[in-house]
Design an enzyme around this catalytic site. Sequence first.
Site, PDB file in Angstrom:
ATOM      1  N   LEU A  22       0.806  -1.219   0.000  1.00 11.72           N
ATOM      2  CA  LEU A  22       0.000   0.000   0.000  1.00 11.72           C
ATOM      3  C   LEU A  22       0.834   1.262   0.000  1.00 11.72           C
ATOM      4  CD1 LEU A  22      -2.715  -1.038   2.604  1.00 11.72           C
ATOM      5  CD2 LEU A  22      -2.908  -1.059   0.122  1.00 11.72           C
ATOM      6  N   GLY A  23       2.027   1.187   0.541  1.00 21.23           N
ATOM      7  CA  GLY A  23       2.855   2.373   0.624  1.00 21.23           C
ATOM      8  C   GLY A  23       4.266   2.006   0.992  1.00 21.23           C
ATOM      9  N   GLY A  28      10.258   2.321   5.870  1.00 21.47           N
ATOM     10  CA  GLY A  28       9.445   1.116   5.967  1.00 21.47           C
ATOM     11  C   GLY A  28       8.403   1.067   4.880  1.00 21.47           C
ATOM     12  N   VAL A  30       4.050  -0.452   4.014  1.00 24.01           N
ATOM     13  CA  VAL A  30       2.766  -0.906   4.521  1.00 24.01           C
ATOM     14  C   VAL A  30       2.185  -1.882   3.504  1.00 24.01           C
ATOM     15  CG1 VAL A  30       0.438  -0.249   5.238  1.00 24.01           C
ATOM     16  CG2 VAL A  30       2.364   1.243   5.765  1.00 24.01           C
ATOM     17  N   ASP A 128       3.389  15.551  14.800  1.00 25.06           N
ATOM     18  CA  ASP A 128       3.477  15.604  13.334  1.00 25.06           C
ATOM     19  C   ASP A 128       2.076  15.631  12.717  1.00 25.06           C
ATOM     20  OD1 ASP A 128       4.847  15.820  10.945  1.00 25.06           O
ATOM     21  OD2 ASP A 128       5.008  13.658  10.639  1.00 25.06           O
TER      22      ASP A 128
END
Length: 747
Positions: A22-23, A28, A30, A128
């Site tokens: 997904l990303g 890292g 996902v 953030d």
Amino acid sequence: MPAVDRARIARALPRYALGEQLGAGSFGLVIAGRHLDLDRLVAIKVLPAASVSGFRGEARMLSRLDHPHIVRVHDYVVLDDLCLMVMELLSGGALSQHQLSAAGTLAVGAAVADALAHAHAAGVLHRDIKPDNILFTGSGQPKLTDFGIGMMLDGAPGPTGQVVGTPRYMAPEQIAGGPVGPPADLYALGVVLYELVSGRQVFDPGLSVPELLRHQREVDPPVPAGVPAAVCDVVLRTLAKDPAARPADARTLARDLAAAAAAVFGPDWPAGSGLVVHLPESTARPPAPGEGPVPRFTPPPRPSVGLAGSAGEAAEARPRPPSRPESGQVPGHEVSGHEVSGREVSGPQPVVAARNLFEGTSYGGWSPARRRTAVVAGAVAAFLLAVVALVLMRELGDGGGTGAAAADGGSTGTPTAPAAGTAAPPLIDTVRAWALAPSGGFYIVDGTGARLLRLALDGTVSVVAGTGVEGSTGDGGPATAARLRGVNDLAVAPDGTVLLSDGGNQRIRRIGVDGVIRTVAGGGSELPADGRRATDVSLGSGGRVACGPGGELVLARAGQIYRVDRAGVLHLIARTQDVGATDNPARGEESVPVIAASIGDLEVGGGRVYVADFTTDRIRVLEPDGTPRTLAGGGPQGQLGDGGPATAAGLNLSSEPSTLALDPTGNLYFAEPVPNRVRRVDARGVITTVAGTGEIGSGGNGGPATAARLWSPARVALDTSGVLFIGETGTSIRRVGPDGVITSVLD
């Protein structure tokens, strides 16, 4: 980050089936997944061993939080050098990818503020807050995510000497490296709200990062033009340089935003926001008589330049093209933002994908005649369409209409619209997907994903499917009485039937020309596999659906592409990279071709399947014999390549539905939102720009489309006569005739 061994992830999570990526980011990635026992869709966050300490801290922070507007963590696993966090899957995209109504924006602000109040009470500081970290469920419920650089408060402000966050949203005390507490989160949320309600960044986006940080510490933000005082006061007070001058706490900010919303839209404002928000009654209700108004903020003197943009910009704010995810990222599941550490600051400062939300209301600058104009607009995070008919729509009530309940037939035509005299739908603020209706006009999935509407070229709107209330009922009856949930894509078959990707219900539903709705794929309990009946399987949420000239149905789910034959049987024909190859070899995924790294949109024609791969910025095609190849893209980024082979051109694709459109002769059209162009690859493989100069704007009507400026075109469609329709972000639908002349259909 280095390549991740999916087999190791599968061994670490034996009760999960892994889906597509997904990303991804430098820290890292996902991956989509599904819990096999609970049949629950999840997002699996993967980080390398070097991040174990921080990753464990994020998991522990999130485990302490239980709030309807904070992402839920289901599991956390550390296995040797592998860190895995299993979270709920948020399929609705990020705030940066959407254009909300004014009420919707205030609802998001109040919801996030209430979520921050819960986090702060638990001793957790986010640090953030930004649009990319505010995501939505498929049903439109906002959720605060990515506490990766958050910290535990333990009753005291944060340490000094360490600067972390995204520069554009950092509080003055955060920039200075001084003590950081809850007021810093409120400041960041104030920046988000300022951008959304005003349609501009707080300070000139052309500033260098050092100058931007200096402005945030020393320069008062300009008063946004056209924003109601009740809203403006709350937002500007939240942006006070002195933390003590901001709202007392996040709960107070939530109440102030709710009170401002009630003052502008009335006491029932949450119901009109178009979103799913869960606010305490004490927050959502307007102040009782005698409680007093929201405290006023004394703004700085109004500068002489226009406040809808920087100096020299038109006073009427217009939507800007959305900031594009970094390579490998999907809106809604970014792994890391533009973070800073120590005293270093890095990362681009993307433009605002917003508009002055109060334009066109009694608080904005539009004339009464323009407020009566129906507008359809596209968007991104974010690419949506918005239909705005402010005076007209206020006079229309909510209603579902009725449709014929005859058996599903095969005659030609269009799905039955509501009978005359039934109530029309309410104001549509956002649109998830669209398609041309065979007899003219457009089918539109509204922003809630719970309705399919028909927009005629004269601006009238009728309900085709859905009641506006989420659910999964209604199969076998009139589509107008059915309940939908999270519809995210649609396709129109040659016989006039409509196919909906009812993502929230994890199924494909078909609306016959008689107005009857039925499930044609999904709704079962088995995992999708080659040779299984389409209605026996359980499909994941999201995904795409396409229908070819011969009526063949093609659907994409969890990184796999299936064809559904006339007998209703699934045939696995392609997959995204690495999906399924090591998960369950008995299902045969290892024998099907890899078509793309990601699937942004699907198109079918001539026995071929076309895929917009937004990760690699390529258009891929699966030939009738099952051979995959690149049709367009692969050249250097920014290389136009017009008049030459499409494979030598550099593309900039989006992840939105309706990105691709195919004509009967095999010419493929596609939208590029950021370069502001629509392009064509002909049957010979030659690429050409057919609309747009590459510069953002809205001029050129009545002349050649290639000399016109487009405003972040997000969607394209072709009718049988060769007319090209272009959906532009936040503005209009434009038409390019066979003669190449561009005009506006709705503006």
